[in-house]
Structure formats: C-alpha cells, structure tokens
Design an enzyme around this catalytic site. Structure first.
Site, PDB file in Angstrom:
ATOM      1  N   LEU A  65     -39.194 -30.868  -5.531  1.00 26.42           N
ATOM      2  CA  LEU A  65     -40.534 -30.771  -6.110  1.00 26.42           C
ATOM      3  C   LEU A  65     -40.868 -29.383  -6.648  1.00 26.42           C
ATOM      4  O   LEU A  65     -41.991 -29.150  -7.093  1.00 26.42           O
ATOM      5  CB  LEU A  65     -41.590 -31.211  -5.084  1.00 26.42           C
ATOM      6  N   ASN A  96     -34.574 -26.991  -2.325  1.00 29.59           N
ATOM      7  CA  ASN A  96     -34.294 -26.533  -3.687  1.00 29.59           C
ATOM      8  C   ASN A  96     -35.494 -25.742  -4.194  1.00 29.59           C
ATOM      9  O   ASN A  96     -36.119 -26.095  -5.192  1.00 29.59           O
ATOM     10  CB  ASN A  96     -34.016 -27.754  -4.574  1.00 29.59           C
ATOM     11  N   ASN A 279     -25.707 -34.043 -11.738  1.00 28.24           N
ATOM     12  CA  ASN A 279     -24.703 -33.562 -10.791  1.00 28.24           C
ATOM     13  C   ASN A 279     -24.814 -34.360  -9.492  1.00 28.24           C
ATOM     14  O   ASN A 279     -25.836 -34.260  -8.820  1.00 28.24           O
ATOM     15  CB  ASN A 279     -24.943 -32.072 -10.520  1.00 28.24           C
ATOM     16  N   ASP A 306     -32.770 -39.187  -6.317  1.00 25.04           N
ATOM     17  CA  ASP A 306     -32.285 -37.814  -6.550  1.00 25.04           C
ATOM     18  C   ASP A 306     -33.189 -37.115  -7.565  1.00 25.04           C
ATOM     19  O   ASP A 306     -32.732 -36.444  -8.487  1.00 25.04           O
ATOM     20  CB  ASP A 306     -30.828 -37.808  -7.013  1.00 25.04           C
TER      21      ASP A 306
END
Length: 419
Positions: A65, A96, A279, A306
């Site tokens: 997010l 992330n 990816n 994802d």
C-alpha cells in the site's frame, strides 16, 4: 446496526446453508437469523442486490500500500477502501515501505491505521533488517505486536545460513517464514520469462530455473530445520512439482500464486505494455496449466492479488526500464472466474489463507460473527481503467474480459459496498 441481506446465495462448504438462497439478518455484527424470508423493518439496512452471493470474508495475503514512504502510489486509507470494495475483509500488508516494517513500532503503526475500518490489517514483518538480507529482524517482537509472518517482499534470502537460522528460530514462537523464490544470480538483469517470446522481442530473459533452484534450496533447508515455510507467488510448472513432492514427504510447506500468473501468459508481452512487467514474470501456457492443476489438487494453497501500486513515473515508461508490479485487488475475483470454479476460488481466497497465516476462521452460522464478502459470480465485462479504484492505475488486466464482480463486504459491524 441491523442489516438484512435479501435473497443471498450462501457459498460456504462448512455451513448447513451451503448453496442455499436465504435472507440473513445481522444485528450488531452477529448473524442472528438465516431463513427463507425475513420480514423487513424500518430500522433495518436492507441489502438487495442482483444475484447476490455471500461467502466468508476473503483474505489477500500479499498487498502493498505504499504508506509509509510511498504515499504517491497508494495510502493506507484508500487501499483499505479498495480492498473492501474488491471483496476483501482482511489483508496482509507487505514490508514494501520506507522505512521497512522491521520492528514492533512499524507493525503497530499499520495496525492502528486500520483500527476503525471494516478491513482488518495484518502486517508481514521484514525477515531481515531493512530487508537487506544481512541481519535477521526482530521477529519475536514483531509477532507480539501483531505481525503474522516474516518475509522480505520480492527479495530472495540469498544467504542460505540466514534462512536456516530463521526457520530454526521462528519455531520458538510458531512463526511463519516467507522466502521469495528467485535466484538473482541466475535471473540477472532479466525482465521477462526466458523463452520464445523474450527472444523474439529482444527482452532479457529470466529462466524458470531462477525460481526453481531457489524453491529446491528452500525445501532442502526446510527438511533439515523443520518449521513452517511459505513460498509466495510461484510461477512455473517445475515449482509446482517440487512443492507437490515436498508435501508428499510431510514437509510443512505452503505456497501461493498471483492471479495474473494464473490467467495471463507471456504472449501478452507483444506490444511492450509496461503493465505486463511483473515479478515473477508472466510464464508460458504450459506453466499456467500446471499452476491451475496445482490449485485443483491442493499443491497450491493460496491465490493472492499480489496488489502492488506503482506510480506513473515508474510505469508510463519503456518496458525495459519500468518497475515491476500490478494493482490487482479490483480485478482478482473477475479474473479468477475465467479459470476456476467458484468453490475453489473461495477456498483459496478465504479458508486456506486464514488457516495458514493463523487467522481466526469463520462460517456462516447463526450466532456467528458476520465476516462476509458480497458478490455476483455472473456477468462478463471488459476491465477498463475506470474499474480501477487504486490511486495508481497500473493494472495488468486493462482490456481483459472478466466474469463476475465483488459488491463489497460486511465486517466489524460495518457495511461497505461498491455500488
């Protein structure tokens, strides 16, 4: 708050009302009555939608997010709204971010951001400090603060001994370790599946071997250490075979697959649309067939969107220099219905991920807490940019024909619909 769901077809194999069309009365977040017909009252919030179906709430195990650090891609408030309108009552947020979620304060920050929202947030803590792959992060402290698993998002654990130690250490508190299946030395600077299409298009290839050799290594380490290992977003036929064999030997390994790797092949690379840069990369039709079979026979446990928003500066560029990733929550259900039957989809979006990540499971019973996804499995449409709810618009499914849509959710005594 009292909510009445009218003429809802229940999809829940653990419920006595499975595949039956019923009215469902929810009072203060608890299912109080399920019957053929329930009389409406003025104080009720009535939900009457075309071909309404309900299941236990869906859980997406891989969502990025942006916040903190990359709010231009997606902030938590909007991301949770996207999740709810896409049918997800629970999401696991990847580390992330900037700074990386590698300590208890960062975990608590994410959880507190969602405390009054209908969607529940479950952080995945980084396995290593700053996700740099050098020193193990504070796993136990993060778990005590609410982290449900530990992994460096899209970054493989290159140090074999570090993964070994993590698998051993996490057993002290029943922790779940994630290991992204990619060998960077073999993958090199590749950006597409190594094969006929990458050769024709002049794109640097990532061979299937880059994934499979990492999966094999991880399984050898797991066999040595014991513990629990989850391999996120596999993409090749051989990976499915390796995990199937490991499960047959009794190893405690689970895995997931991204929706786009189940539905789209590397044939989509013609045209050089950077939205197709993901990816792991899009693979071949043979890989897709193997992945679908892996879901059907139980080798693959979880399907994830994802979801990874990428700002326009990193996507509206040449394919070869674009950043990998796609938003996916909005399109997940409609895309899956082009490949799988409804009950299998619900199992891989709800029951399996909750069990594997240690979340409380629910069922559609009287006197049970209402944690529900509302959807319509019928109706075909072409997914367009207008269907994207995320701040970033980098969807791999733009222009694809999908089937069925999520209406929204009822969770934590709140109703949120995409209507």
């Amino acid at each position: 708050m009292t909510t009445l769901l009218k003429s809802a077809t229940i999809i829940d194999s653990s419920s006595p009302f499975h595949k039956q069309t019923k009215d469902i009365l929810i009072i203060d977040g608890v299912i109080s009555e399920i019957n053929d017909t329930i009389s409406e009252k003025d104080e009720y919030t009535i939900v009457s939608l075309d071909n309404l179906h309900v299941s236990t709430g869906w859980f997406d195990t891989s969502v990025s997010l942006g916040e903190p650090g990359y709010e231009e891609r997606e902030n938590i408030a909007n991301g949770l709204d996207v999740a709810a309108k896409s049918g997800f009552t629970q999401i696991a947020i990847n580390a992330n971010t900037h700074p990386v979620v590698d300590n208890k304060s960062a975990v608590e920050f994410l959880i507190n951001k969602a405390i009054h929202k209908p969607v529940s947030v479950f952080p995945i803590g980084a396995l290593t400090q700053k996700s740099q792959g050098v020193e193990m992060a504070e796993l136990y402290d993060m778990q005590q603060s609410g982290a449900i698993a530990f992994g460096d998002y899209k970054k493989p654990v290159e140090n074999d001994n570090l993964l070994k130690i993590a698998l051993l250490y996490a057993q002290n508190f029943d922790g779940l370790v994630l290991s992204f299946p990619k060998n960077n030395k073999i993958a090199g600077e590749g950006i597409a599946n190594e094969g006929l299409n990458s050769t024709r298009l002049g794109l640097k290839g990532i061979p299937s071997l880059a994934e499979e050799i990492q999966v094999a290594r991880d399984l050898f380490l797991l066999e040595y250490t014991g513990g629990k290992l989850h391999i996120p977003t596999i993409s090749t036929e051989k990976s499915v075979q390796l995990i199937r064999e490991a499960k047959s030997k009794g190893l405690h390994v689970t895995c997931s697959v991204a929706v786009h790797n189940l539905v789209i092949t590397d044939d989509a690379l013609h045209g050089f649309d950077a939205n197709n840069n993901v990816n792991p990369p899009l693979r071949t039709e043979q890989d897709v067939i193997a992945l679908v079979e892996g879901i059907k026979d139980g080798t693959i446990d979880i399907i994830t969107s994802d979801h990874n928003p990428i700002d326009i500066e990193h996507k509206k560029v040449e394919f070869s220099i674009s950043k990998s990733g796609t938003v996916g929550m909005e399109s997940a259900f409609g895309a899956l219905q082009t490949k799988l039957d409804l009950e299998t989809i619900i199992k891989c979006l709800s029951d399996n991920p909750k069990t594997i990540f240690g979340l409380e499971t629910s069922s559609i019973h009287i006197n049970q807490k209402a944690d529900l996804t509302l959807f319509n499995p019928e109706g075909e449409f072409k997914f367009s940019q207008e269907d994207i709810l995320s701040t970033s618009k980098n969807s791999i499914f733009i222009g694809h024909n999908l089937k069925g849509k999520a209406y929204g959710i009822y969770a934590k005594n709140q109703l949120l619909l995409n209507t």
